[in-house]
Scaffold this motif. Structure first.
Motif, short mmCIF file in Angstrom:
data_model
loop_
_atom_site.label_atom_id
_atom_site.label_comp_id
_atom_site.label_asym_id
_atom_site.label_seq_id
_atom_site.Cartn_x
_atom_site.Cartn_y
_atom_site.Cartn_z
N LYS A 196 0.38 -1.47 0.07
CA LYS A 196 -0.09 0.29 -0.06
C LYS A 196 1.21 1.07 0.04
CE LYS A 196 -3.84 -2.30 2.65
NZ LYS A 196 -5.10 -1.75 3.43
N THR A 197 2.24 1.46 0.55
CA THR A 197 2.75 2.66 0.78
C THR A 197 3.68 2.63 -0.24
OG1 THR A 197 3.53 1.91 2.67
CG2 THR A 197 5.20 3.35 1.55
N SER A 198 3.90 1.10 -1.70
CA SER A 198 3.95 2.07 -2.88
C SER A 198 3.08 2.60 -3.68
CB SER A 198 4.62 0.31 -3.80
OG SER A 198 3.26 -0.49 -4.26
N TRP A 199 1.77 2.27 -3.56
CA TRP A 199 0.57 2.57 -4.00
C TRP A 199 0.61 4.55 -3.98
CZ3 TRP A 199 -2.82 -2.28 -2.57
CH2 TRP A 199 -2.23 -3.09 -4.05
N VAL A 200 0.93 4.47 -2.68
CA VAL A 200 1.31 5.84 -2.01
C VAL A 200 2.20 6.78 -2.55
CG1 VAL A 200 1.94 7.88 0.04
CG2 VAL A 200 -0.13 5.55 0.23
N ILE A 201 2.99 6.01 -3.39
CA ILE A 201 4.50 6.17 -4.18
C ILE A 201 3.79 6.25 -5.76
CG2 ILE A 201 6.32 5.96 -4.86
CD1 ILE A 201 7.57 4.38 -2.37
N ALA A 202 2.64 5.40 -5.91
CA ALA A 202 2.32 6.34 -6.95
C ALA A 202 1.37 7.24 -7.42
CB ALA A 202 1.85 4.51 -7.87
N GLY A 203 0.99 7.39 -6.06
CA GLY A 203 -0.03 8.59 -6.57
C GLY A 203 -1.98 8.05 -6.08
N ILE A 204 -1.82 6.33 -5.76
CA ILE A 204 -3.05 6.12 -6.03
C ILE A 204 -3.65 6.46 -4.53
CG2 ILE A 204 -4.55 3.91 -6.43
CD1 ILE A 204 -1.97 2.46 -8.21
N GLY A 205 -3.03 6.81 -3.50
CA GLY A 205 -3.75 6.92 -2.30
C GLY A 205 -2.97 8.02 -1.87
N HIS A 206 -3.27 9.27 -1.18
CA HIS A 206 -2.41 10.09 -0.07
C HIS A 206 -3.32 10.32 0.29
CE1 HIS A 206 -5.16 11.80 -3.54
NE2 HIS A 206 -5.77 12.48 -2.80
#
Length: 385
Positions: A196-206
């Motif tokens: 999930k942290t990698s998806w935050v880096i990708a901008g999917i989560g913020h």
């Protein structure tokens, strides 16, 4: 003993010339040893990690690129699959899926977004600190921590994929909570985070400031373009982080699969044989086995080239030694005049050659030991690159 004493005294007096001859001979002797150490280390690193990984699921394309990225986190990455593919494996009950998201890096190390099952799968142990538990936390591989001189409590920042990315994907500051014990594998060169942290880096989560003005109700939304998006996850703002879109569509670079048994593995492989399917399943042992076979076909050619180059280099060293002896013709004549026999002169020259080769052998052995002791790091670096 007298010959060796005189030979050593002569070489010490002409230390510059002796040093050059020793270093050249040492390099000639060490090249084939180093090549053998690296090739054997590469074979071991490639085959062991591949044999430990039963199956890998990923986007259809180059099987080698998929295997190298899933096993060694290399830069060669295919288009990602989605969490829907991992969910399909989970729903089948035939294997445990372990998703990997390797799209980002920091300070030259690959950021690997995954789940806690990965650490059990690879038998990774904590050397310092604790396991990641919250969004934004990271666990470092042993060599990354040593190279960057980082410890639990420090932070690292993810590097953007594209400096000209205007989609609002900001570098994320990761909180280091643990350092893994060294394993001599690609895991030592990685920075692990929750997927999930990698998806935050990708901008999917913020996470961002509240879109409600103080005292306003849910119906009074005052969203504006200047809302601050956080690039650091803390205890104060972690509750504001959320994800957009369907979770089944979130990207995954590859999925490691642990089948329940051989039968389930065979069933799974059969489901992904259709070449029209956008997703493929590979057996890393077979893919890496073909690569190792190619490497060792090239190795025979390299051995022949090394042998030729080594013979030419030894001939050059021999010529240099011969010319040195020719330059010492007056010294040899003087030795004859003061009573030295021809056998004594030959023993003196032979003693000098033996001393030079002994020192060269010692240096070559030291180089080989240094390469062997750091061979796993070199091999992991080469594979990741």
């Amino acid at each position: 003993m007298n010959a060796f004493f005189l030979a050593f005294a002569y070489l010490r007096f002409h230390w510059g010339r002796s040093l050059v001859l020793v270093l050249v001979a040492a390099l000639i002797l060490s090249v084939p040893i180093i090549s053998q150490v690296l090739l054997n280390g590469s074979q071991k690193a490639l085959t062991e990690r591949a044999e430990e990984t039963p199956l890998v699921l990923g986007r259809r394309g180059s099987q080698l690129d998929l295997a190298m990225n899933a096993l060694y986190f290399s830069d060669d990455r295919a288009e990602p699959v989605t969490m829907a593919d991992a969910d399909a494996i989970w729903d089948s009950g035939l294997a445990l899926p372990i998703p990997l998201n390797t799209a980002f890096e920091t300070n030259g190390a690959r950021i690997v977004g995954t789940t806690l099952e990965y650490f059990d799968f690879r038998d990774l142990q904590m050397a310092r600190g604790r396991q990641m538990a919250l969004l934004g936390e990271a666990v470092l591989g042993a060599r990354v921590a040593a190279r960057l001189d980082l410890e639990p409590g420090d932070t690292v920042v993810s590097a953007p994929q594209n400096l000209f990315d205007l989609d609002g994907v900001y570098p994320l500051e990761l909180n280091i909570v643990g350092v893994l014990a060294g394993t001599g594998t690609a895991d030592d060169e990685a920075v692990f985070v929750d997927i999930k942290t990698s998806w935050v880096i990708a901008g999917i989560g913020h996470g961002h400031d509240s879109v409600l003005s103080p005292g306003a109700t849910q119906g009074d939304i005052v969203a504006a373009a200047n809302i601050v998006e956080f690039n650091r996850i803390t205890q104060e703002n972690i509750d504001s982080f959320h994800f957009h879109g369907d979770p089944a569509s979130y990207p995954v670079s590859a999925i490691l699969l642990m089948p329940n048994d051989t039968r389930d593995a065979t069933i799974l492989r059969g489901r992904y044989l259709d070449p029209e399917n956008a997703v493929q399943m590979i057996v890393p042992k077979d893919v890496i086995g073909e690569l190792v076979g190619r490497i060792f076909r090239i190795k025979s050619l390299l051995d022949a080239v090394t042998l030729i180059v080594g013979a030419a280099a030894l001939a050059a060293v021999g010529l240099a030694v011969f010319l040195t002896y020719r330059l010492r013709a007056r010294e040899i004549q003087t030795a004859f005049k003061i009573g030295a026999r021809r056998g004594m002169i030959l023993r003196l020259l032979a003693a000098e050659t033996v001393i030079l080769l002994c020192f060269a052998g010692m240096i070559a052995s030291g180089i080989a030991l240094a390469v062997k002791s750091n061979g796993s790091a070199l091999v992991s670096w080469l594979l990741a690159g």
